[in-house]
Design an enzyme around this catalytic site. Structure first.
Site, short mmCIF file in Angstrom:
data_model
loop_
_atom_site.label_atom_id
_atom_site.label_comp_id
_atom_site.label_asym_id
_atom_site.label_seq_id
_atom_site.Cartn_x
_atom_site.Cartn_y
_atom_site.Cartn_z
N ARG A 1 11.15 -7.04 5.58
CA ARG A 1 11.16 -5.64 5.98
C ARG A 1 11.65 -5.50 7.42
O ARG A 1 12.36 -4.53 7.74
CB ARG A 1 9.74 -5.08 5.84
CG ARG A 1 9.66 -3.59 6.10
CD ARG A 1 8.30 -3.04 5.73
NE ARG A 1 7.30 -3.31 6.73
CZ ARG A 1 6.00 -3.04 6.60
NH1 ARG A 1 5.55 -2.52 5.47
NH2 ARG A 1 5.15 -3.30 7.56
N ARG B 1 -1.78 -8.71 12.92
CA ARG B 1 -2.21 -7.71 11.91
C ARG B 1 -2.95 -8.39 10.76
O ARG B 1 -3.92 -7.83 10.22
CB ARG B 1 -1.01 -6.91 11.41
CG ARG B 1 -0.67 -5.76 12.35
CD ARG B 1 0.81 -5.46 12.39
NE ARG B 1 1.34 -4.98 11.14
CZ ARG B 1 2.61 -5.19 10.73
NH1 ARG B 1 3.44 -5.89 11.48
NH2 ARG B 1 3.01 -4.71 9.59
N ARG C 1 -9.85 1.39 7.80
CA ARG C 1 -9.56 0.00 8.18
C ARG C 1 -10.74 -0.66 8.86
O ARG C 1 -10.68 -1.85 9.15
CB ARG C 1 -8.37 -0.02 9.14
CG ARG C 1 -7.04 -0.25 8.45
CD ARG C 1 -5.97 -0.07 9.53
NE ARG C 1 -4.85 -0.95 9.38
CZ ARG C 1 -3.71 -0.60 8.78
NH1 ARG C 1 -3.59 0.56 8.20
NH2 ARG C 1 -2.70 -1.45 8.74
N LYS D 1 0.82 -1.22 0.00
CA LYS D 1 0.00 0.00 0.00
C LYS D 1 0.85 1.27 0.00
O LYS D 1 0.60 2.19 -0.77
CB LYS D 1 -0.88 0.09 1.26
CG LYS D 1 -1.84 -1.03 1.46
CD LYS D 1 -2.68 -0.80 2.73
CE LYS D 1 -1.91 -0.77 4.03
NZ LYS D 1 -1.48 -2.07 4.52
N ARG E 1 11.12 -2.05 11.95
CA ARG E 1 9.87 -1.54 12.51
C ARG E 1 9.45 -2.41 13.68
O ARG E 1 9.47 -3.63 13.57
CB ARG E 1 8.79 -1.56 11.42
CG ARG E 1 8.21 -0.19 11.15
CD ARG E 1 7.26 -0.24 10.01
NE ARG E 1 5.98 -0.84 10.37
CZ ARG E 1 4.92 -0.84 9.57
NH1 ARG E 1 5.01 -0.29 8.38
NH2 ARG E 1 3.80 -1.39 9.96
#
Ligand code: ADP
Length: 187
Positions: A127, A144, A88, A13, A133
């Protein structure tokens, strides 16, 4: 023009949204980026959001809607916005519909990036290694994905009723996906 990019965590996204917003000449708004900036700056918003984010849970609707209300009222958003990571929940979608209506606007396109679950987990773990992160660990990733399935996927049916859903295969290289996205929002 008001465009939303919907997709699971790791679906691209942010990457695709940024390029598409540049192409369309409208600002990109990422609620995830705004929240991460608030966490980093240690603002009250960031302090409230951090716990939810680290656990892979959604930040409460009321908090997010405060942010969005501010953005939509600002002059930079007057010609449109590309939103990634928002809405969301159905409550968020209903609220943004009402806000846009107040400005005589509506959502034009909801691009849904479809990516296989195995590929999503691979990308997020990759990632994690690169960007560090704090929510890219296996436990939060699984949470998630569950939240996406339970709370965000129902939005596809919600927007289908408005005739604005554009499904875009999100596998393959970045340029090829971008080309598909541009076609989808030009239709
Ligand atoms: P990802 O899609 O990979 O999870 P995001 O940057 O879009 O990455 O979101 C990271 C986290 O920020 C989410 O797990 C959630 O805690 C919070 N968040 C972002 N956008 C929203 C939103 N619209 N509503 C509630 N929480 C949000």
């Amino acid at each position: 023009m008001y465009v939303m990019i919907l997709g699971a965590p790791g679906s691209g996204k942010g990457t695709q949204g940024k390029i598409l917003a540049g192409h369309l000449g409208i600002p990109q708004v990422s609620t995830g980026d705004l929240l991460r900036a608030a966490v980093k700056a240690g603002t009250p918003l960031g302090v409230e959001a951090k716990g939810y984010m680290d656990q892979g849970l959604l930040v409460p609707d009321a908090v997010i809607l405060g942010l969005i209300r501010e953005i939509l009222a600002s002059p930079t958003a007057a010609k449109g916005v590309l939103m990634d990571g928002f809405p969301r929940t159905v409550a968020q979608a209903e609220a943004v519909d009402r806000l846009l209506k107040d400005h005589q606007q509506r959502v034009d396109h909801v691009a849904v990036l479809d990516v296989d679950e195995a590929e999503l987990v691979q990308r997020l773990l990759g990632r994690a290694a690169k960007e560090g992160r704090s929510d890219d660990n296996l436990q939060s990733i699984q949470q998630r994905l569950k939240v996406y399935h339970d709370q965000t996927q129902p939005l596809i049916a919600y927007y289908d009723r408005q005739g604005v859903v554009r499904r875009v295969p999100g596998m393959g290289d970045v340029d090829a996906i971008q080309t598909r996205l541009r076609k989808a929002v030009a239709a």
